[in-house]
Design a protein around this motif. Structure first.
Motif, PDB file in Angstrom:
ATOM      1  N   LYS A 162      -3.931   7.248  -0.357  1.00 37.16           N
ATOM      2  CA  LYS A 162      -3.897   5.675  -0.152  1.00 37.16           C
ATOM      3  C   LYS A 162      -4.113   5.146  -1.541  1.00 37.16           C
ATOM      4  CE  LYS A 162      -4.534   5.819   4.638  1.00 37.16           C
ATOM      5  NZ  LYS A 162      -5.343   4.709   5.646  1.00 37.16           N
ATOM      6  N   GLU A 194      -4.024   0.858  -2.991  1.00 38.23           N
ATOM      7  CA  GLU A 194      -4.325  -0.155  -2.965  1.00 38.23           C
ATOM      8  C   GLU A 194      -3.941  -1.209  -3.592  1.00 38.23           C
ATOM      9  OE1 GLU A 194      -4.911  -1.677   1.042  1.00 38.23           O
ATOM     10  OE2 GLU A 194      -5.502   0.758   1.025  1.00 38.23           O
ATOM     11  N   MET A 197       0.692  -1.331  -0.046  1.00 43.03           N
ATOM     12  CA  MET A 197       0.253   0.195   0.186  1.00 43.03           C
ATOM     13  C   MET A 197       1.040   1.256  -0.257  1.00 43.03           C
ATOM     14  SD  MET A 197      -2.805   1.256   3.055  1.00 43.03           S
ATOM     15  CE  MET A 197      -1.836   1.499   4.036  1.00 43.03           C
TER      16      MET A 197
END
Length: 329
Positions: free
Chosen positions: A23, A25, A1
């Protein structure tokens, strides 16, 4: 990540990127949409460890990604940035361009991996050609294959669709989603074309003047834009002031100067509805975009598949009150 926390980059008094956090993923595609000069490319460069941030930091699996001033060779081994200019080696074949990224691996694995990537990226038939002998779409796919050859954790794409014609755009959009899932890579792409972002991304952000002004799923951002800028950046939209709601047969809101948005597909042809005059027709292949004038101050764009409409025609339209969304200033 990959996680970015309050990234800021200043060029003199101007903040190219201001306090951006996000973020990425594995197995997902994130898209950032913004006008030219909104900070998209600068943000990518910081995420890749190629530009120092003035504030904030980037972490990959919990470890900080150093900027170029802290290392001998800028960049990170598990992060790949693919520029819109492709940056292929011009005098070696497509296959050799991909092989070069695997030059430190054993020959048997290298050949296996290159064959796999050629198949995945639909390049087998052109593998022996030079970059100048293949199409723009094939160059883009070669650049992607080279970038993911050694299975990086993060793939960053700078305007990946900008040089592609429509057939190649459609091919590449499908391919990108398949590749990200197959390789379990976290992918971030920046673009100014909303249709590409909406059709490929799991999450979508809107950049304006270096700030992330809205973030959510593509459906959420499209249907409930926060501002007029976000509404316009995500596709065709009608924006009007609340004081014109009576023209649409709807009641107003407390602030007559409040901005409201209405997507063209939320307006329906209805002979019993509001009467308006067609001022323009734009043929889009699968449908028409139609400008309908309801009053001197209100002209709305809508969509229709009907072929019997013409400029100057009087038509009826119907608008559901729940379709209209109030925007922030």
């Amino acid at each position: 990540m990959l996680e970015a926390h309050k990234l800021t980059k200043l060029f003199g008094p101007i903040a190219a990127v201001h306090g951006v956090s996000l973020k990425l993923e594995p197995g997902n595609v994130m898209a950032l949409v913004g006008a030219s000069g909104s900070g998209k490319s600068t943000l990518l460069s910081m995420l890749a460890g190629l530009t120092d941030a003035d504030e904030g930091e980037v972490r990959l699996n919990g470890e900080r990604v150093p900027g170029p001033s802290e290392v001998l060779v800028p960049g990170h081994a598990d992060i790949r940035l693919v520029h819109q200019e492709y940056q292929l080696m011009p005098n070696v074949s497509v296959r050799e361009n991909i092989t070069y990224a695997l030059r430190f691996f054993e020959k048997s694995y290298r050949e296996f991996r290159v064959d796999e990537l050629l198949k995945l990226c639909r390049l087998t038939e052109v593998q022996d050609r030079l970059p100048r002998q293949v199409s723009g779409g094939e160059k883009q796919r070669t650049a992607i294959a080279r970038a993911i050859a050694d299975k990086p954790a993060i793939l960053l794409l700078d305007e990946p669709f900008s040089h592609l014609d429509l057939p190649n755009r459609l091919i590449f959009r499908d391919l990108l989603v398949d590749l990200v899932r197959h390789e379990n890579t976290a992918c971030l792409l920046v673009t100014h074309d909303t249709s590409d972002a909406l059709s490929t991304a799991n999450s979508l952000g809107i950049l304006r003047d270096g700030r992330l002004v809205q973030f959510g799923s593509p459906k959420e951002v499209y249907r409930r834009p926060a501002t007029a800028y976000a509404a316009r950046m995500t596709g065709p939209v009608n924006i009007l002031k609340a004081k014109h709601l009576p023209t649409l047969g709807l009641s107003g809101v407390d602030n007559p100067e409040a901005l409201l948005c209405l997507r063209p597909e939320q307006i329906q042809l209805d002979d019993t509805g509001l009467q308006g005059t067609i001022r323009a027709l734009f043929f889009k292949g699968s449908h028409y975009e139609i400008d309908v004038e309801l009053s001197r101050y209100v002209c709305l764009r809508m969509l229709s598949t009907r072929d019997d409409l013409q400029v100057g025609q009087l038509i009826g339209v119907k608008i559901a009150g729940e379709s209209i969304w109030k925007l922030q200033r």
